[in-house]
Design a protein around this motif. Structure first.
Motif, PDB file in Angstrom:
ATOM      1  N   ALA A   8      13.428  -3.116   8.759  1.00 30.06           N
ATOM      2  CA  ALA A   8      12.085  -2.593   8.513  1.00 30.06           C
ATOM      3  C   ALA A   8      11.120  -3.519   9.215  1.00 30.06           C
ATOM      4  O   ALA A   8      11.093  -4.706   8.964  1.00 30.06           O
ATOM      5  CB  ALA A   8      11.790  -2.543   7.016  1.00 30.06           C
ATOM      6  N   ASN A   9      10.350  -2.968  10.117  1.00 30.57           N
ATOM      7  CA  ASN A   9       9.413  -3.746  10.896  1.00 30.57           C
ATOM      8  C   ASN A   9       8.027  -3.222  10.561  1.00 30.57           C
ATOM      9  O   ASN A   9       7.684  -2.126  10.937  1.00 30.57           O
ATOM     10  CB  ASN A   9       9.723  -3.566  12.392  1.00 30.57           C
ATOM     11  N   LEU A  10       7.248  -4.021   9.828  1.00 33.53           N
ATOM     12  CA  LEU A  10       5.926  -3.573   9.410  1.00 33.53           C
ATOM     13  C   LEU A  10       4.875  -4.189  10.311  1.00 33.53           C
ATOM     14  O   LEU A  10       4.796  -5.401  10.438  1.00 33.53           O
ATOM     15  CB  LEU A  10       5.662  -3.976   7.957  1.00 33.53           C
ATOM     16  N   VAL A  52       2.873   5.688   8.371  1.00 31.23           N
ATOM     17  CA  VAL A  52       2.321   6.018   7.061  1.00 31.23           C
ATOM     18  C   VAL A  52       1.263   5.011   6.650  1.00 31.23           C
ATOM     19  O   VAL A  52       1.178   3.918   7.188  1.00 31.23           O
ATOM     20  CB  VAL A  52       3.428   6.059   5.988  1.00 31.23           C
ATOM     21  N   SER A  53       0.469   5.397   5.667  1.00 31.20           N
ATOM     22  CA  SER A  53      -0.519   4.499   5.093  1.00 31.20           C
ATOM     23  C   SER A  53       0.210   3.562   4.144  1.00 31.20           C
ATOM     24  O   SER A  53       0.781   3.986   3.146  1.00 31.20           O
ATOM     25  CB  SER A  53      -1.564   5.321   4.328  1.00 31.20           C
ATOM     26  N   ALA A  54       0.221   2.273   4.485  1.00 31.06           N
ATOM     27  CA  ALA A  54       0.934   1.312   3.644  1.00 31.06           C
ATOM     28  C   ALA A  54       0.237  -0.040   3.683  1.00 31.06           C
ATOM     29  O   ALA A  54       0.124  -0.652   4.728  1.00 31.06           O
ATOM     30  CB  ALA A  54       2.378   1.166   4.096  1.00 31.06           C
ATOM     31  N   THR A  55      -0.244  -0.437   2.536  1.00 31.06           N
ATOM     32  CA  THR A  55      -0.806  -1.780   2.401  1.00 31.06           C
ATOM     33  C   THR A  55       0.052  -2.617   1.458  1.00 31.06           C
ATOM     34  O   THR A  55      -0.167  -3.799   1.313  1.00 31.06           O
ATOM     35  CB  THR A  55      -2.249  -1.724   1.864  1.00 31.06           C
ATOM     36  N   ARG A  56       1.022  -1.947   0.815  1.00 34.85           N
ATOM     37  CA  ARG A  56       1.944  -2.633  -0.090  1.00 34.85           C
ATOM     38  C   ARG A  56       3.333  -2.025   0.076  1.00 34.85           C
ATOM     39  O   ARG A  56       3.497  -0.804   0.084  1.00 34.85           O
ATOM     40  CB  ARG A  56       1.479  -2.489  -1.527  1.00 34.85           C
ATOM     41  N   VAL A  57       4.339  -2.889   0.191  1.00 39.10           N
ATOM     42  CA  VAL A  57       5.725  -2.472   0.292  1.00 39.10           C
ATOM     43  C   VAL A  57       6.468  -3.063  -0.892  1.00 39.10           C
ATOM     44  O   VAL A  57       6.465  -4.277  -1.083  1.00 39.10           O
ATOM     45  CB  VAL A  57       6.370  -2.953   1.612  1.00 39.10           C
ATOM     46  N   LYS A  69       9.421   1.444  -1.435  1.00 40.40           N
ATOM     47  CA  LYS A  69       8.270   2.302  -1.720  1.00 40.40           C
ATOM     48  C   LYS A  69       7.058   1.770  -0.964  1.00 40.40           C
ATOM     49  O   LYS A  69       6.792   0.575  -0.970  1.00 40.40           O
ATOM     50  CB  LYS A  69       7.979   2.344  -3.216  1.00 40.40           C
ATOM     51  N   LEU A  70       6.326   2.690  -0.322  1.00 37.06           N
ATOM     52  CA  LEU A  70       5.165   2.338   0.478  1.00 37.06           C
ATOM     53  C   LEU A  70       3.914   2.876  -0.206  1.00 37.06           C
ATOM     54  O   LEU A  70       3.824   4.065  -0.495  1.00 37.06           O
ATOM     55  CB  LEU A  70       5.307   2.931   1.881  1.00 37.06           C
ATOM     56  N   SER A  71       2.971   1.989  -0.478  1.00 38.06           N
ATOM     57  CA  SER A  71       1.730   2.384  -1.153  1.00 38.06           C
ATOM     58  C   SER A  71       0.553   2.122  -0.231  1.00 38.06           C
ATOM     59  O   SER A  71       0.561   1.140   0.501  1.00 38.06           O
ATOM     60  CB  SER A  71       1.541   1.574  -2.433  1.00 38.06           C
ATOM     61  N   PRO A  72      -0.455   2.940  -0.219  1.00 38.21           N
ATOM     62  CA  PRO A  72      -0.749   4.049  -1.118  1.00 38.21           C
ATOM     63  C   PRO A  72      -0.170   5.392  -0.696  1.00 38.21           C
ATOM     64  O   PRO A  72      -0.405   6.394  -1.363  1.00 38.21           O
ATOM     65  CB  PRO A  72      -2.270   4.105  -1.104  1.00 38.21           C
TER      66      PRO A  72
END
Length: 102
Positions: A8-10, A52-57, A69-72
């Motif tokens: 997983a590369n963020l 995707v919109s993701a500020t928290r993994v 899980k990707l939030s929000p």
């Protein structure tokens, strides 16, 4: 895990408030979306990029699965003995990149 080479590369993009989550070296036979197996692809191995919109993994595990899980955005990736399942992602948020066959 069944699938070697999964990473997983963020890379957060502040302008979009999103991330690109890269699933590298995935076998097409082990990949499903919303419970449906993906088939008819031109190569057996691919890199799938989820935009995707993701500020928290959040990453958790059970006896047989790893859940990302990707939030929000609400997107999730479940990795288990039967392969990789992606949920909460629209088709236009996935980019498939075929790996060269040798």
């Amino acid at each position: 895990l069944l699938i070697a080479g999964l990473t997983a590369n963020l890379g957060c993009d502040a302008a979009r408030g999103g991330a690109e989550v890269c699933l590298e070296g995935v076998s097409t036979g082990a990949l499903s979306m919303e419970g449906k197996t993906i088939s008819g692809l031109p190569s057996e191995k691919l890199n799938a990029v989820l935009k995707v919109s993701a500020t928290r993994v959040s990453i958790s595990t059970t006896d047989e699965e790893t859940i990302i899980k990707l939030s929000p955005s609400g997107a999730s990736i479940v990795i288990g003995p039967d392969g990789i399942s992606i949920a909460g992602v629209e088709p236009d948020q996935i980019e498939m990149k075929w790996q060269a066959t040798e």
